[in-house]
Design an enzyme around this catalytic site. Structure first.
Site: not given
Ligand code: LIP
Length: 281
Positions: A70, A90, A92-93, A95, A220
């Site tokens: 990412e 990713d 930190i999914d 964030t 993601d």
């Molecule tokens: C997040 C996703 C989530 C989405 C957020 C963001 P990140 O990923 O896991 O589903 O709704 O907008 O994209 O940015 O925290 O890696």
């Protein structure tokens, strides 16, 4: 039969757990919050540090492998899935959850060869839940097998989705139109962990019947998608048809009955693909 990718999967679990330790240690530190595609698309130095930790550790063991990360893509690297062994990361999914100490934050590591997912690892590091799947060998959470819900009645279901990080008026309108249509079926409820990877693991665990979202990215969903299918679930585009991990659209469900009912209610739109050519600066 020797599984040539088992060593890589074992490393993914090890490095995901180590990355989770870094995330937990950083959770309550003062840290610099930056933004990317919008004022609500957040990134921190911990995202960047964890991605480099994972990539460097993989390069030492598998120097010919490729990466889609990412934060590397955010820094200008091309987001292209080839036939080469590719780690889709990713760091930190969730964030936004990390920034707000909302307790659903995952390290997500997918692995693809010949454009086919071979394993997925999602470490929900504040819950200490290690979700794993190896193609054709099932899905697990902390080594316990996972299976999707057997519910076929949409009116007895809980559905996961997210508002995402776009605040474009047309996108927001479509997101709320879908939400209103689905809530009004009616369904038991809507949930969102704030992490696509964790939402997919909730489908695999049978906690929700389906998860859909438009606006996510390949990093993601790459790992969690395999965890869903190895737990007996299905993946589709939000309009039906095969899922395209680069399309920024996904519908993961326990079965086709639930999926088909949701497809009729989703107001779809098409964000720019992850592998769209970069516009000249
Ligand atoms: C997040 C996703 C989530 C989405 C957020 C963001 P990140 O990923 O896991 O589903 O709704 O907008 O994209 O940015 O925290 O890696």
């Amino acid at each position: 039969m020797v599984d040539i990718w088992q060593n890589a999967m074992d490393h993914a679990v090890t490095i995901a757990r180590r990355a989770g330790e870094v995330v937990r240690e950083a959770l309550h530190e003062d840290r610099k919050v930056m933004t990317k595609s919008s004022s609500v698309d957040l990134v921190t130095q911990t995202d960047q540090k964890v991605e480099q930790l994972i990539i460097q550790s993989v390069k030492e063991k598998f120097p010919t492998h490729r990466f889609i990360g990412e934060e590397s893509v955010a820094a200008g690297e091309v987001c292209e899935l080839t036939d080469s062994p590719t780690w889709i990361i990713d760091p930190i999914d969730g964030t936004t959850n990390f920034v707000h100490t909302f307790p659903f934050v995952a390290v997500s590591i997918g692995f693809s060869v010949n454009k086919q997912s071979e394993f997925g690892v999602v470490y929900s590091c504040l819950e200490d839940k290690m979700f794993t799947a190896r193609r054709g060998r099932g899905a697990f959470c902390n080594d316990q097998p996972l299976s999707v819900s057997d519910q076929e009645d949409i009116k007895q279901s809980v559905i996961a989705t997210e508002f995402g990080s776009s605040r474009d008026p047309e996108a927001v309108n479509n997101i709320f139109t879908s939400l209103r249509n689905i809530v009004s079926l009616p369904i038991h409820g809507v949930r969102g962990a704030g992490s696509a990877a964790i939402n997919l693991c909730l489908v695999a665990s049978g906690c929700v019947e389906a998860y859909y979202e438009i606006g996510i990215h390949v990093w993601d969903i790459a790992a969690g998608s395999l965890i869903v299918t190895e737990a007996g679930g299905i993946l589709l585009d939000v309009e039906g048809g095969p899922v395209d991990l680069m399309s920024r659209r996904i519908l993961a469900a326990n079965n086709t009955t639930i999926a088909d009912r949701l497809i009729r209610e989703i107001q779809s739109f098409s964000p720019p693909r992850d592998d769209a050519p970069l516009l000249p600066q």
